[in-house]
Design an enzyme around this catalytic site. Structure first.
Site, PDB file in Angstrom:
ATOM      1  N   ASP A  15       1.346  -1.101  -2.251  1.00  0.00           N
ATOM      2  CA  ASP A  15       0.050  -1.763  -2.031  1.00  0.00           C
ATOM      3  C   ASP A  15      -0.562  -2.192  -3.367  1.00  0.00           C
ATOM      4  O   ASP A  15      -1.639  -1.735  -3.731  1.00  0.00           O
ATOM      5  CB  ASP A  15      -0.902  -0.830  -1.248  1.00  0.00           C
ATOM      6  CG  ASP A  15      -1.242   0.450  -1.995  1.00  0.00           C
ATOM      7  OD1 ASP A  15      -0.448   0.869  -2.884  1.00  0.00           O
ATOM      8  OD2 ASP A  15      -2.310   1.034  -1.720  1.00  0.00           O
ATOM      9  N   ASP A  20       1.055   0.395  -8.785  1.00  0.00           N
ATOM     10  CA  ASP A  20       2.157  -0.147  -7.984  1.00  0.00           C
ATOM     11  C   ASP A  20       2.863  -1.265  -8.763  1.00  0.00           C
ATOM     12  O   ASP A  20       4.079  -1.431  -8.654  1.00  0.00           O
ATOM     13  CB  ASP A  20       1.650  -0.762  -6.678  1.00  0.00           C
ATOM     14  CG  ASP A  20       0.901   0.224  -5.814  1.00  0.00           C
ATOM     15  OD1 ASP A  20       1.465   0.745  -4.847  1.00  0.00           O
ATOM     16  OD2 ASP A  20      -0.287   0.474  -6.109  1.00  0.00           O
ATOM     17  N   ASN A  44      -4.762  -0.225  -1.289  1.00  0.00           N
ATOM     18  CA  ASN A  44      -5.665  -0.501  -2.412  1.00  0.00           C
ATOM     19  C   ASN A  44      -6.526  -1.739  -2.145  1.00  0.00           C
ATOM     20  O   ASN A  44      -7.662  -1.830  -2.598  1.00  0.00           O
ATOM     21  CB  ASN A  44      -4.870  -0.726  -3.700  1.00  0.00           C
ATOM     22  CG  ASN A  44      -4.337   0.573  -4.267  1.00  0.00           C
ATOM     23  OD1 ASN A  44      -4.984   1.612  -4.144  1.00  0.00           O
ATOM     24  ND2 ASN A  44      -3.161   0.516  -4.879  1.00  0.00           N
ATOM     25  N   THR A 129       4.768   3.825  -2.313  1.00  0.00           N
ATOM     26  CA  THR A 129       3.691   4.026  -3.290  1.00  0.00           C
ATOM     27  C   THR A 129       2.331   3.614  -2.731  1.00  0.00           C
ATOM     28  O   THR A 129       1.389   3.395  -3.486  1.00  0.00           O
ATOM     29  CB  THR A 129       3.987   3.259  -4.603  1.00  0.00           C
ATOM     30  OG1 THR A 129       4.003   1.856  -4.312  1.00  0.00           O
ATOM     31  CG2 THR A 129       5.305   3.672  -5.214  1.00  0.00           C
ATOM     32  N   PHE A 170      -5.622   9.416  -2.177  1.00  0.00           N
ATOM     33  CA  PHE A 170      -5.866   8.129  -1.519  1.00  0.00           C
ATOM     34  C   PHE A 170      -4.799   7.732  -0.494  1.00  0.00           C
ATOM     35  O   PHE A 170      -5.130   7.358   0.635  1.00  0.00           O
ATOM     36  CB  PHE A 170      -6.012   7.018  -2.578  1.00  0.00           C
ATOM     37  CG  PHE A 170      -6.239   5.664  -1.968  1.00  0.00           C
ATOM     38  CD1 PHE A 170      -7.482   5.290  -1.486  1.00  0.00           C
ATOM     39  CD2 PHE A 170      -5.185   4.757  -1.841  1.00  0.00           C
ATOM     40  CE1 PHE A 170      -7.689   4.056  -0.892  1.00  0.00           C
ATOM     41  CE2 PHE A 170      -5.379   3.517  -1.253  1.00  0.00           C
ATOM     42  CZ  PHE A 170      -6.633   3.162  -0.774  1.00  0.00           C
ATOM     43  N   ASN A 171      -3.516   7.766  -0.862  1.00  0.00           N
ATOM     44  CA  ASN A 171      -2.479   7.261   0.050  1.00  0.00           C
ATOM     45  C   ASN A 171      -2.415   8.077   1.342  1.00  0.00           C
ATOM     46  O   ASN A 171      -2.166   7.527   2.421  1.00  0.00           O
ATOM     47  CB  ASN A 171      -1.105   7.279  -0.632  1.00  0.00           C
ATOM     48  CG  ASN A 171      -1.004   6.229  -1.718  1.00  0.00           C
ATOM     49  OD1 ASN A 171      -1.745   5.248  -1.714  1.00  0.00           O
ATOM     50  ND2 ASN A 171      -0.102   6.447  -2.663  1.00  0.00           N
ATOM     51  N   HIS A 244       0.166   6.551 -11.408  1.00  0.00           N
ATOM     52  CA  HIS A 244       0.769   7.398 -10.386  1.00  0.00           C
ATOM     53  C   HIS A 244       2.133   6.864  -9.920  1.00  0.00           C
ATOM     54  O   HIS A 244       3.146   7.577  -9.925  1.00  0.00           O
ATOM     55  CB  HIS A 244      -0.144   7.464  -9.156  1.00  0.00           C
ATOM     56  CG  HIS A 244      -1.574   7.746  -9.483  1.00  0.00           C
ATOM     57  ND1 HIS A 244      -2.046   9.011  -9.671  1.00  0.00           N
ATOM     58  CD2 HIS A 244      -2.651   6.929  -9.645  1.00  0.00           C
ATOM     59  CE1 HIS A 244      -3.345   8.975  -9.926  1.00  0.00           C
ATOM     60  NE2 HIS A 244      -3.732   7.716  -9.919  1.00  0.00           N
ATOM     61  N   ASP A 245       2.139   5.623  -9.457  1.00  0.00           N
ATOM     62  CA  ASP A 245       3.250   5.128  -8.653  1.00  0.00           C
ATOM     63  C   ASP A 245       4.605   5.009  -9.357  1.00  0.00           C
ATOM     64  O   ASP A 245       5.644   5.317  -8.757  1.00  0.00           O
ATOM     65  CB  ASP A 245       2.873   3.784  -8.023  1.00  0.00           C
ATOM     66  CG  ASP A 245       1.731   3.932  -7.036  1.00  0.00           C
ATOM     67  OD1 ASP A 245       1.547   5.040  -6.498  1.00  0.00           O
ATOM     68  OD2 ASP A 245       1.028   2.932  -6.800  1.00  0.00           O
TER      69      ASP A 245
HETATM   70  C1  BDR Z   1      -2.578   6.252  -5.331  1.00  0.00           C
HETATM   71  O1  BDR Z   1      -3.683   5.518  -4.788  1.00  0.00           O
HETATM   72  C2  BDR Z   1      -3.674   4.210  -5.261  1.00  0.00           C
HETATM   73  O2  BDR Z   1      -4.949   3.813  -5.694  1.00  0.00           O
HETATM   74  C3  BDR Z   1      -2.638   4.131  -6.344  1.00  0.00           C
HETATM   75  O3  BDR Z   1      -1.996   2.876  -6.303  1.00  0.00           O
HETATM   76  C4  BDR Z   1      -1.699   5.258  -6.025  1.00  0.00           C
HETATM   77  O4  BDR Z   1      -0.678   4.860  -5.145  1.00  0.00           O
HETATM   78  C5  BDR Z   1      -3.126   7.348  -6.220  1.00  0.00           C
HETATM   79  O5  BDR Z   1      -3.936   8.201  -5.482  1.00  0.00           O
HETATM   80 CA    CA Z   2      -0.258   2.539  -4.685  1.00  0.00          CA
END
Ligand code: BDR
Ligand code: CA
Length: 324
Positions: A15, A20, A44, A129, A170-171, A244-245
């Site tokens: 996303d 990402d 996102n 991701t 978040f994910n 993160h991703d």
């Molecule tokens: C995740 O949430 C998104 O904002 C980032 O792309 C990542 O995948 C981190 O919590």
């Molecule tokens: Ca992401």
């Protein structure tokens, strides 16, 4: 053997999203992976924006031949809440990005994943991701793909606190039911959570290193991370933003980059304050069987070396400084 065919086949479901974008560059740029396709999901930003962003990044990376398909535009249950505070109105604010040279293929993202997996001579690794909506629908709707899925490697959750709610990442918070389906699918699964991704910080030195590559792609990475630094500082008070991703991609390229433990993980679906939390049984108190390899350690310097090497390898036209 031709490097492209010795490489491990992967599909990235994403996303984009600043981090990402780096995940896509690592997947496209590392010779040990063969990026069969990219599918997009709402997270996102809205689906139209995450799809356009994936196309823009692949175009810039000279990887516009990789098929991109738009998947689900909302979570399985409830409404979508995007992360505009972190990724901006476009989902990829910061750099000026060109119009993509290719469009998305005219097939749903879940169907593209299905076709790529059943059509692959070798089991495919699914790297997720974003919210897990597409992956959950694939596994539920097309269980025949399972034998040809080598592993699901997802960025999501945490062994400790969250970033969207006190305990929710978040994910997973965006689509808890989808995460629950994936984690209970029985497929080999690696979970890369905030407890490790918060160690991979795009410091001022990392941003300078991106600039130092001397390419437009390197400059775009630097601009992405500069924007990301601003929002992470404003929202979380972080000095440097965590990426993160791409760690999920790095873990596929070189598993020694993350240290994992096999443990039971459940997704909280009903908690009053904790819906979307990943309940990681690190001390094995539930008596349940392990269902995921959960990352608990990260080789930070080795991770950045991989990412820089991939962006360098993708090359591209000289960047603004190099052109002067
Ligand atoms: C995740 O949430 C998104 O904002 C980032 O792309 C990542 O995948 C981190 O919590
Ligand atoms: Ca992401």
């Amino acid at each position: 053997m031709n490097e492209r065919y010795a490489a491990r086949p992967v599909v990235v479901d994403c996303d984009p999203g600043h981090d990402d974008a780096l995940a896509l560059l690592l997947a496209a740029g590392d010779p040990r992976l063969r990026l069969l396709g990219v599918t997009t999901v709402a997270g996102n930003q809205t689906l139209d924006k995450t799809t356009r962003n994936a196309l823009r990044i692949l175009s810039l990376a000279g990887a516009a031949d990789v098929p991109v398909a738009a998947g689900c535009d909302r979570p399985l249950v409830g409404e979508l809440t995007v992360a505009e505070d972190i990724h901006g109105p476009s989902g990829l604010d910061g750099p000026d990005l060109d119009v993509p040279v290719a469009g998305a293929v005219d097939v749903h993202g879940v169907e593209l994943m299905r076709r790529l997996i059943v059509g692959s001579a070798e089991p495919v690794t699914l790297i997720a991701t974003g919210p897990l909506t597409n992956v959950a629908l694939l596994l539920r709707g097309h269980p025949e793909v399972a034998p040809n899925v080598r592993r699901v490697v997802l960025m999501g959750g945490s062994t400790d606190r969250g970033n969207t709610t006190p305990y929710g990442e978040f994910n997973i918070v965006t689509d808890p039911e989808a995460a629950d389906i994936v984690l209970r699918s029985g497929l080999p699964t690696t979970m890369i959570g905030l407890n490790v991704t918060h160690r991979a910080l795009a410091t001022t030195e990392i941003i300078a290193e991106f600039h130092g590559l001397g390419t437009r792609l390197g400059a775009v990475c630097a601009d992405l991370m500069t924007f990301f630094a601003g929002t992470y500082h404003r929202v979380f008070g972080f000095e440097h933003p965590p990426v993160h991703d791409p760690i999920a991609v790095a873990a596929v390229i070189d598993p020694s980059i993350v240290r994992t433990v096999a443990v039971p993980v459940a997704v909280e679906l009903t908690g009053t304050y904790t819906r979307g939390a990943t309940v990681v049984d690190l001390h094995r108190r539930t008596g349940r069987d392990p269902n995921a390899d959960v990352a608990v350690g990260l080789e930070v310097a080795a991770f950045w070396r991989l990412l820089m090497a991939a962006v360098r390898r993708l090359g591209g036209v000289p960047g603004p400084a190099a052109r002067r």
